[in-house]
Design a protein around this motif. Structure first.
Motif, PDB file in Angstrom:
ATOM      1  N   THR A  27       0.856  -1.191   0.000  1.00 39.87           N
ATOM      2  CA  THR A  27       0.000   0.000   0.000  1.00 39.87           C
ATOM      3  C   THR A  27       0.893   1.242   0.000  1.00 39.87           C
ATOM      4  OG1 THR A  27      -0.079   0.183   2.397  1.00 39.87           O
ATOM      5  CG2 THR A  27      -1.780  -1.204   1.348  1.00 39.87           C
ATOM      6  N   VAL A  28       0.266   2.387  -0.239  1.00 38.77           N
ATOM      7  CA  VAL A  28       1.006   3.651  -0.187  1.00 38.77           C
ATOM      8  C   VAL A  28       1.628   3.837   1.192  1.00 38.77           C
ATOM      9  CG1 VAL A  28       0.807   6.168  -0.316  1.00 38.77           C
ATOM     10  CG2 VAL A  28      -0.434   4.751  -1.938  1.00 38.77           C
ATOM     11  N   GLY A  29       0.858   3.535   2.229  1.00 42.61           N
ATOM     12  CA  GLY A  29       1.377   3.679   3.598  1.00 42.61           C
ATOM     13  C   GLY A  29       2.572   2.786   3.853  1.00 42.61           C
ATOM     14  N   ASP A  30       2.504   1.549   3.375  1.00 46.78           N
ATOM     15  CA  ASP A  30       3.633   0.628   3.531  1.00 46.78           C
ATOM     16  C   ASP A  30       4.880   1.177   2.841  1.00 46.78           C
ATOM     17  OD1 ASP A  30       1.997  -1.193   4.853  1.00 46.78           O
ATOM     18  OD2 ASP A  30       1.645  -2.411   3.053  1.00 46.78           O
ATOM     19  N   LEU A  31       4.676   1.662   1.618  1.00 46.51           N
ATOM     20  CA  LEU A  31       5.816   2.194   0.859  1.00 46.51           C
ATOM     21  C   LEU A  31       6.384   3.443   1.524  1.00 46.51           C
ATOM     22  CD1 LEU A  31       4.374   1.671  -2.714  1.00 46.51           C
ATOM     23  CD2 LEU A  31       6.409   0.547  -1.780  1.00 46.51           C
ATOM     24  N   ALA A  32       5.511   4.315   1.983  1.00 50.26           N
ATOM     25  CA  ALA A  32       5.976   5.544   2.641  1.00 50.26           C
ATOM     26  C   ALA A  32       6.811   5.211   3.872  1.00 50.26           C
ATOM     27  CB  ALA A  32       4.782   6.421   3.018  1.00 50.26           C
ATOM     28  N   LEU A  35      10.223   3.556   2.844  1.00 59.17           N
ATOM     29  CA  LEU A  35      11.169   4.446   2.163  1.00 59.17           C
ATOM     30  C   LEU A  35      11.438   5.732   2.923  1.00 59.17           C
ATOM     31  CD1 LEU A  35       9.712   4.087  -1.435  1.00 59.17           C
ATOM     32  CD2 LEU A  35      11.600   2.807  -0.416  1.00 59.17           C
ATOM     33  N   ALA A  36      10.733   5.946   4.020  1.00 61.05           N
ATOM     34  CA  ALA A  36      10.849   7.180   4.803  1.00 61.05           C
ATOM     35  C   ALA A  36      10.578   8.400   3.925  1.00 61.05           C
ATOM     36  CB  ALA A  36      12.214   7.271   5.485  1.00 61.05           C
ATOM     37  N   VAL A  37       9.473   8.313   3.184  1.00 67.12           N
ATOM     38  CA  VAL A  37       9.026   9.389   2.293  1.00 67.12           C
ATOM     39  C   VAL A  37       7.569   9.658   2.638  1.00 67.12           C
ATOM     40  CG1 VAL A  37       8.637  10.017  -0.133  1.00 67.12           C
ATOM     41  CG2 VAL A  37      10.610   8.626   0.480  1.00 67.12           C
ATOM     42  N   SER A  38       7.113  10.895   2.502  1.00 65.35           N
ATOM     43  CA  SER A  38       5.723  11.211   2.846  1.00 65.35           C
ATOM     44  C   SER A  38       4.745  10.473   1.929  1.00 65.35           C
ATOM     45  CB  SER A  38       5.483  12.721   2.739  1.00 65.35           C
ATOM     46  OG  SER A  38       5.470  13.121   1.378  1.00 65.35           O
ATOM     47  N   GLN A  39       3.564  10.198   2.463  1.00 64.10           N
ATOM     48  CA  GLN A  39       2.544   9.524   1.664  1.00 64.10           C
ATOM     49  C   GLN A  39       2.156  10.320   0.423  1.00 64.10           C
ATOM     50  OE1 GLN A  39      -0.836   8.097   3.881  1.00 64.10           O
ATOM     51  NE2 GLN A  39       0.366   6.537   4.930  1.00 64.10           N
ATOM     52  N   PRO A  40       1.994  11.646   0.509  1.00 68.56           N
ATOM     53  CA  PRO A  40       1.676  12.391  -0.719  1.00 68.56           C
ATOM     54  C   PRO A  40       2.766  12.268  -1.790  1.00 68.56           C
ATOM     55  CG  PRO A  40       1.167  13.725   1.204  1.00 68.56           C
ATOM     56  CD  PRO A  40       1.905  12.506   1.695  1.00 68.56           C
ATOM     57  N   ALA A  41       4.015  12.269  -1.358  1.00 66.63           N
ATOM     58  CA  ALA A  41       5.106  12.126  -2.325  1.00 66.63           C
ATOM     59  C   ALA A  41       5.086  10.744  -2.969  1.00 66.63           C
ATOM     60  CB  ALA A  41       6.456  12.381  -1.653  1.00 66.63           C
ATOM     61  N   SER A  43       2.496   8.834  -3.323  1.00 66.85           N
ATOM     62  CA  SER A  43       1.332   8.794  -4.207  1.00 66.85           C
ATOM     63  C   SER A  43       1.628   9.444  -5.557  1.00 66.85           C
ATOM     64  CB  SER A  43       0.138   9.493  -3.547  1.00 66.85           C
ATOM     65  OG  SER A  43      -0.301   8.758  -2.433  1.00 66.85           O
ATOM     66  N   LYS A  44       2.330  10.560  -5.540  1.00 68.89           N
ATOM     67  CA  LYS A  44       2.681  11.236  -6.802  1.00 68.89           C
ATOM     68  C   LYS A  44       3.596  10.364  -7.659  1.00 68.89           C
ATOM     69  CE  LYS A  44       2.153  15.945  -5.130  1.00 68.89           C
ATOM     70  NZ  LYS A  44       2.815  17.221  -4.832  1.00 68.89           N
ATOM     71  N   HIS A  45       4.572   9.741  -7.028  1.00 69.14           N
ATOM     72  CA  HIS A  45       5.481   8.865  -7.777  1.00 69.14           C
ATOM     73  C   HIS A  45       4.749   7.630  -8.297  1.00 69.14           C
ATOM     74  CE1 HIS A  45       9.079  11.152  -7.151  1.00 69.14           C
ATOM     75  NE2 HIS A  45       8.925  11.141  -5.838  1.00 69.14           N
ATOM     76  N   LEU A  46       3.843   7.089  -7.496  1.00 68.33           N
ATOM     77  CA  LEU A  46       3.068   5.933  -7.945  1.00 68.33           C
ATOM     78  C   LEU A  46       2.176   6.296  -9.135  1.00 68.33           C
ATOM     79  CD1 LEU A  46       2.148   4.303  -4.537  1.00 68.33           C
ATOM     80  CD2 LEU A  46       3.473   3.237  -6.384  1.00 68.33           C
TER      81      LEU A  46
END
Length: 103
Positions: A27-32, A35-41, A43-46
């Protein structure tokens, strides 16, 4: 292979997302978190990766679960194959030369 494939993969965070997705759907949350990256960031990359065909998303309750799509990576690998063969020939020739010098 679309010309923008390299532009999509040039961004380090997108490559890190693909690396994380190699290990399984996320999920986006798992990836965030991974990777220690914000969820909005993330989401934009995804979104960029999804539009380029590198990932797909499926709904799971109120979240989307992302998975890697091998097709564009296969296309990239096929495009790289002749270059890889070129380098292998050069490296084989170098190996032969070094073996001859060693004797």
């Amino acid at each position: 292979m679309p010309a923008d494939t390299f532009a999509v993969l040039a961004e380090p965070t997108r490559r890190r997302i693909l690396d994380a997705l190699r290990r399984g759907d996320r999920t986006v949350g798992d990836l965030a978190a991974a990777l220690a990256v914000s969820q909005p960031a993330v989401s934009k990359h995804l979104r960029v990766l999804r539009e380029a065909g590198f990932v797909t998303a499926r709904p799971a309750a109120q979240q989307r679960v992302y998975r890697i799509e091998p097709g564009p990576l296969r296309d990239l690998d096929a495009w790289l194959a002749p270059y890889r063969a070129l380098w292998e020939r050069h490296l084989d020739a170098l190996e032969t030369l070094l073996d001859e010098e060693e004797r």
